[in-house]
Design a protein around this motif. Structure first.
Motif, PDB file in Angstrom:
ATOM      1  N   THR A   1       0.818  -1.214   0.000  1.00  0.00           N
ATOM      2  CA  THR A   1       0.000   0.000   0.000  1.00  0.00           C
ATOM      3  C   THR A   1       0.852   1.264   0.000  1.00  0.00           C
ATOM      4  O   THR A   1       0.393   2.310  -0.451  1.00  0.00           O
ATOM      5  CB  THR A   1      -0.939   0.034   1.221  1.00  0.00           C
TER       6      THR A   1
ATOM      7  N   LYS B   1      -6.901  -7.392   3.248  1.00  0.00           N
ATOM      8  CA  LYS B   1      -8.276  -6.946   3.495  1.00  0.00           C
ATOM      9  C   LYS B   1      -9.136  -8.052   4.089  1.00  0.00           C
ATOM     10  O   LYS B   1      -9.985  -7.790   4.939  1.00  0.00           O
ATOM     11  CB  LYS B   1      -8.895  -6.395   2.210  1.00  0.00           C
TER      12      LYS B   1
ATOM     13  N   TYR C   1      -3.944   9.969   8.381  1.00  0.00           N
ATOM     14  CA  TYR C   1      -5.116   9.334   7.766  1.00  0.00           C
ATOM     15  C   TYR C   1      -5.072   7.805   7.877  1.00  0.00           C
ATOM     16  O   TYR C   1      -6.104   7.138   7.806  1.00  0.00           O
ATOM     17  CB  TYR C   1      -5.251   9.751   6.295  1.00  0.00           C
ATOM     18  N   LEU C   2      -3.893   7.251   8.090  1.00  0.00           N
ATOM     19  CA  LEU C   2      -3.779   5.799   8.215  1.00  0.00           C
ATOM     20  C   LEU C   2      -4.444   5.302   9.500  1.00  0.00           C
ATOM     21  O   LEU C   2      -4.996   4.199   9.526  1.00  0.00           O
ATOM     22  CB  LEU C   2      -2.315   5.372   8.139  1.00  0.00           C
TER      23      LEU C   2
ATOM     24  N   ASP D   1      -7.127   6.744  10.684  1.00  0.00           N
ATOM     25  CA  ASP D   1      -8.540   6.795  10.297  1.00  0.00           C
ATOM     26  C   ASP D   1      -8.928   5.546   9.515  1.00  0.00           C
ATOM     27  O   ASP D   1     -10.022   5.000   9.695  1.00  0.00           O
ATOM     28  CB  ASP D   1      -8.834   8.043   9.469  1.00  0.00           C
ATOM     29  N   LYS D   2      -8.043   5.094   8.660  1.00  0.00           N
ATOM     30  CA  LYS D   2      -8.293   3.878   7.864  1.00  0.00           C
ATOM     31  C   LYS D   2      -8.451   2.662   8.786  1.00  0.00           C
ATOM     32  O   LYS D   2      -9.327   1.823   8.592  1.00  0.00           O
ATOM     33  CB  LYS D   2      -7.142   3.685   6.876  1.00  0.00           C
TER      34      LYS D   2
ATOM     35  N   LYS E   1     -11.775   2.889  10.664  1.00  0.00           N
ATOM     36  CA  LYS E   1     -12.869   2.476   9.769  1.00  0.00           C
ATOM     37  C   LYS E   1     -12.921   0.949   9.657  1.00  0.00           C
ATOM     38  O   LYS E   1     -14.000   0.359   9.647  1.00  0.00           O
ATOM     39  CB  LYS E   1     -12.686   3.111   8.393  1.00  0.00           C
TER      40      LYS E   1
END
Length: 168
Positions: free
Chosen positions: A116, A131, A153-154, A156-157, A160
């Protein structure tokens, strides 16, 4: 905690059954010193929790995940230290990451992991995921305050991923 997560810290050698008894929404395998092969307890722990709850590995935690999936870890000698550009392969965006990297994965082909994030210009894999098992691995410090916060942001990922696991 700042992102709305309740955090429980346990020692590295806590058995998986004791951690899972907390009924966690996710597990973070944190950074640590040295060679991941010198931490067989954490390697066993990851093998026992993989696929049961989302897992994020940072630094040493990422290396343990990669080894558990069968990726080959290489010692870099002097490594990469300090601010370094990293490319997000999903978005194409290049961010600055604070690296303290001594080991690397050149490939995760055939392991079930998908790259990634890679370093620029070297192309070393510094982020991957699975995943299906809800697993992420990141080689560097994502928030590095005071310093670059391009990669926050990782977190946040990962949050989620935990919310989707729990149908929140």
């Amino acid at each position: 905690n700042r992102l709305g997560c309740n955090v429980t810290i346990v020692p590295f050698n806590t058995p998986a059954k004791d951690i899972l008894a907390f009924n966690p929404d996710g597990i973070l395998l944190s950074n640590g010193p040295g060679n991941p092969e010198a931490a067989p307890e954490v390697c066993c722990l990851f093998s026992e929790i993989k696929g049961k709850v989302p897992v994020l590995g940072i630094g040493l935690g990422q290396e343990i995940i990669g080894l558990a999936y069968g990726a080959e870890l290489k010692n870099m000698g002097c490594g990469i230290h300090g601010d370094h550009p990293v490319k997000d392969l999903e978005t194409g965006r290049i961010n600055i990451a604070v690296m303290n990297q001594t080991y690397r994965f050149d490939s995760v082909e055939g392991t079930g992991l998908t790259p990634t994030l890679v370093t620029v210009p070297e192309g070393y894999i510094v982020g991957f995921e699975n995943k299906e098992d809800k697993v992420m691995g990141i080689q560097f410090h994502m928030e590095s305050a005071p310093g670059p916060q391009d990669n926050i942001y990782l977190f946040d990922k990962f949050i989620k991923m935990m919310e989707e696991q729990n149908n929140a």
